[in-house]
Design a protein around this motif. Structure first.
Motif, PDB file in Angstrom:
ATOM      1  N   HIS A  16       0.811  -1.213   0.000  1.00 58.15           N
ATOM      2  CA  HIS A  16       0.000   0.000   0.000  1.00 58.15           C
ATOM      3  C   HIS A  16       0.850   1.271   0.000  1.00 58.15           C
ATOM      4  O   HIS A  16       0.310   2.379  -0.020  1.00 58.15           O
ATOM      5  CB  HIS A  16      -0.942   0.011   1.204  1.00 58.15           C
ATOM      6  N   THR A  17       2.173   1.090   0.018  1.00 55.98           N
ATOM      7  CA  THR A  17       3.057   2.241  -0.161  1.00 55.98           C
ATOM      8  C   THR A  17       2.773   2.909  -1.503  1.00 55.98           C
ATOM      9  O   THR A  17       3.061   4.090  -1.698  1.00 55.98           O
ATOM     10  CB  THR A  17       4.537   1.790  -0.101  1.00 55.98           C
ATOM     11  N   LEU A  18       2.164   2.149  -2.424  1.00 53.71           N
ATOM     12  CA  LEU A  18       1.843   2.670  -3.752  1.00 53.71           C
ATOM     13  C   LEU A  18       0.873   3.842  -3.707  1.00 53.71           C
ATOM     14  O   LEU A  18       0.772   4.604  -4.661  1.00 53.71           O
ATOM     15  CB  LEU A  18       1.245   1.550  -4.619  1.00 53.71           C
ATOM     16  N   PHE A  19       0.128   4.000  -2.615  1.00 57.30           N
ATOM     17  CA  PHE A  19      -0.835   5.092  -2.560  1.00 57.30           C
ATOM     18  C   PHE A  19      -0.142   6.454  -2.560  1.00 57.30           C
ATOM     19  O   PHE A  19      -0.527   7.355  -3.308  1.00 57.30           O
ATOM     20  CB  PHE A  19      -1.719   4.975  -1.309  1.00 57.30           C
ATOM     21  N   ALA A  20       0.838   6.635  -1.707  1.00 59.57           N
ATOM     22  CA  ALA A  20       1.485   7.943  -1.568  1.00 59.57           C
ATOM     23  C   ALA A  20       2.743   8.078  -2.409  1.00 59.57           C
ATOM     24  O   ALA A  20       3.075   9.187  -2.850  1.00 59.57           O
ATOM     25  CB  ALA A  20       1.820   8.200  -0.097  1.00 59.57           C
ATOM     26  N   LEU A 179      -0.255  12.018   4.478  1.00 57.95           N
ATOM     27  CA  LEU A 179       0.170  11.604   3.140  1.00 57.95           C
ATOM     28  C   LEU A 179       0.442  12.800   2.237  1.00 57.95           C
ATOM     29  O   LEU A 179       1.273  12.722   1.330  1.00 57.95           O
ATOM     30  CB  LEU A 179      -0.875  10.679   2.506  1.00 57.95           C
ATOM     31  N   ALA A 180      -0.264  13.910   2.493  1.00 55.73           N
ATOM     32  CA  ALA A 180      -0.036  15.118   1.694  1.00 55.73           C
ATOM     33  C   ALA A 180       1.353  15.690   1.925  1.00 55.73           C
ATOM     34  O   ALA A 180       1.881  16.426   1.089  1.00 55.73           O
ATOM     35  CB  ALA A 180      -1.095  16.166   2.030  1.00 55.73           C
ATOM     36  N   LEU A 181       1.956  15.371   3.071  1.00 52.61           N
ATOM     37  CA  LEU A 181       3.301  15.858   3.348  1.00 52.61           C
ATOM     38  C   LEU A 181       4.337  15.284   2.372  1.00 52.61           C
ATOM     39  O   LEU A 181       5.399  15.872   2.178  1.00 52.61           O
ATOM     40  CB  LEU A 181       3.708  15.509   4.786  1.00 52.61           C
ATOM     41  N   SER A 182       4.023  14.122   1.763  1.00 49.65           N
ATOM     42  CA  SER A 182       5.028  13.461   0.931  1.00 49.65           C
ATOM     43  C   SER A 182       5.450  14.301  -0.276  1.00 49.65           C
ATOM     44  O   SER A 182       6.657  14.519  -0.471  1.00 49.65           O
ATOM     45  CB  SER A 182       4.548  12.068   0.505  1.00 49.65           C
ATOM     46  N   VAL A 207      -0.250  22.690  -3.827  1.00 44.28           N
ATOM     47  CA  VAL A 207      -1.467  22.337  -4.569  1.00 44.28           C
ATOM     48  C   VAL A 207      -1.551  20.823  -4.754  1.00 44.28           C
ATOM     49  O   VAL A 207      -2.613  20.217  -4.546  1.00 44.28           O
ATOM     50  CB  VAL A 207      -1.495  23.056  -5.932  1.00 44.28           C
ATOM     51  N   LEU A 208      -0.445  20.208  -5.139  1.00 40.72           N
ATOM     52  CA  LEU A 208      -0.430  18.752  -5.282  1.00 40.72           C
ATOM     53  C   LEU A 208      -0.693  18.079  -3.943  1.00 40.72           C
ATOM     54  O   LEU A 208      -1.452  17.103  -3.861  1.00 40.72           O
ATOM     55  CB  LEU A 208       0.911  18.287  -5.863  1.00 40.72           C
ATOM     56  N   GLY A 209      -0.082  18.602  -2.872  1.00 38.31           N
ATOM     57  CA  GLY A 209      -0.333  18.058  -1.547  1.00 38.31           C
ATOM     58  C   GLY A 209      -1.790  18.211  -1.139  1.00 38.31           C
ATOM     59  O   GLY A 209      -2.369  17.323  -0.500  1.00 38.31           O
TER      60      GLY A 209
END
Length: 331
Positions: A16-20, A179-182, A207-209
């Motif tokens: 599930h690392t694929l999500f972020a 996750l937005a921090l990534s 914006v992407l975050g």
């Protein structure tokens, strides 16, 4: 030992690392693209200066030999290691602090700690090791010290999500922010000195975050609908426990509408995307509509399909097509 490693990877749902991760890599591609354009600009200035010095009237503006992206292998390795170790530490910590709740919830009673497949000392050691590895991985971004300075606050924040549902219904927003921090952290890691000198440079990553925040918040609300009755019986805070399933699904749809809007804003603040990006965005919007069509207040049987399969396609597909778009824009 191999079985323990397999159990630990299963514990944290490593896949599930694929999500972020795709969003982090997309931010990296965007930053590396800007670096390549900067090199092209500097090269043109050098050519112009040489032409003026030599008394030439024309110079060649060609930049065909310049790569589409200017990356360092240390940065790519640092992004991969930081993403994997930070998420692993946060997931393992989540399993630790939730082990008693997991044991009482029929949906989660078969997880590794309640089932006795792994012990508390094993998971605690794994959590600490991943946390230390995350901090150490930020050294790959030196001489930019910002990732190292921010590593501990980021780690505390993403692990704090596991405790959030004990005191706030906005735990889903907390997860979305984590996750937005990534992509934001990746942008800072690559463009640290530029961000410090010009904070507005961070706008594309923000914006992407923001798109990641609303996307994750929305699908986590959907996922939490499965535990609606259990959360209420245990006094746990969640949006479904507070609003009910019907209103929660509508709120999740609103969040995903915000995701599409923010992704549509991205080319405005980062004007290097082309037609392919807009095609990918249309596909993302369609997939989000499909995700919500899979789940109804009276039928939650397909939540896992909506949560895992559709969202994996969204993150990987958007990254692949957007990267191709940025690359073709340099040809």
């Amino acid at each position: 030992m191999l079985q323990t490693i397999r159990n630990l990877l299963s514990l944290i749902r490593f896949s599930h690392t694929l999500f972020a991760l795709p969003f982090a890599l997309l931010a990296a591609m965007m930053a590396w693209k800007l670096r390549a354009l900067r090199f092209a600009y500097l090269d043109s200035n050098v050519r112009e200066a040489m032409a003026n010095y030599q008394g030439l009237s024309e110079i060649s503006p060609s930049t065909e030999n310049l790569p589409a992206f200017q990356m360092r292998w240390q940065e790519l390795l640092g992004i991969l290691l930081c993403m994997i170790t930070a998420r692993s530490a946060a997931m393992a910590f989540n399993r630790l602090v939730d082990r008693r709740l997991d044991a009482e919830n029929p949906r989660t009673s078969g997880r590794h700690l309640p089932a006795g497949i792994l012990s508390v000392p094993q998971v605690a050691t794994f959590t600490a090791a991943c946390g230390l590895a995350f901090i150490a991985s930020t050294l790959l971004f030196l001489p930019n010290p910002l990732p190292l300075y921010l590593s501990v606050p980021v780690l505390v924040f993403i692990c704090g999500y596991s405790l959030a549902k004990r005191f706030t219904s906005l735990a889903h927003v907390w997860l979305g922010t984590a996750l937005a921090l990534s992509p934001i952290a990746v942008w800072i890691a690559i463009r640290g000195s530029i961000v410090l000198g010009n904070p507005a440079d961070l706008l594309p990553a923000l914006v992407l975050g923001g798109a990641v925040l609303t996307w994750v918040t929305g699908f986590d609300i959907i996922y939490a609908c499965q535990d609606f009755e259990f959360d209420r019986s245990q006094g746990l805070r969640s949006i479904p426990a507070r609003l009910g399933i019907d209103r929660s699904l509508k709120l999740a749809a609103t969040c995903h509408g915000g995701t599409v809007l923010l992704l549509a804003l991205l080319p405005i603040v980062y004007p290097h995307f082309g037609v392919l990006y807009w095609i990918a965005l249309s596909a993302v919007a369609g997939l989000l509509v499909y995700e919500h069509a899979l789940v109804r207040p009276d039928d939650l049987d397909r939540v896992n399909v909506a949560f895992f399969q559709v969202n994996a396609v969204i993150s990987l597909g958007l990254f692949a097509v957007s990267t191709l778009d940025l690359w073709l824009g340099s040809r």
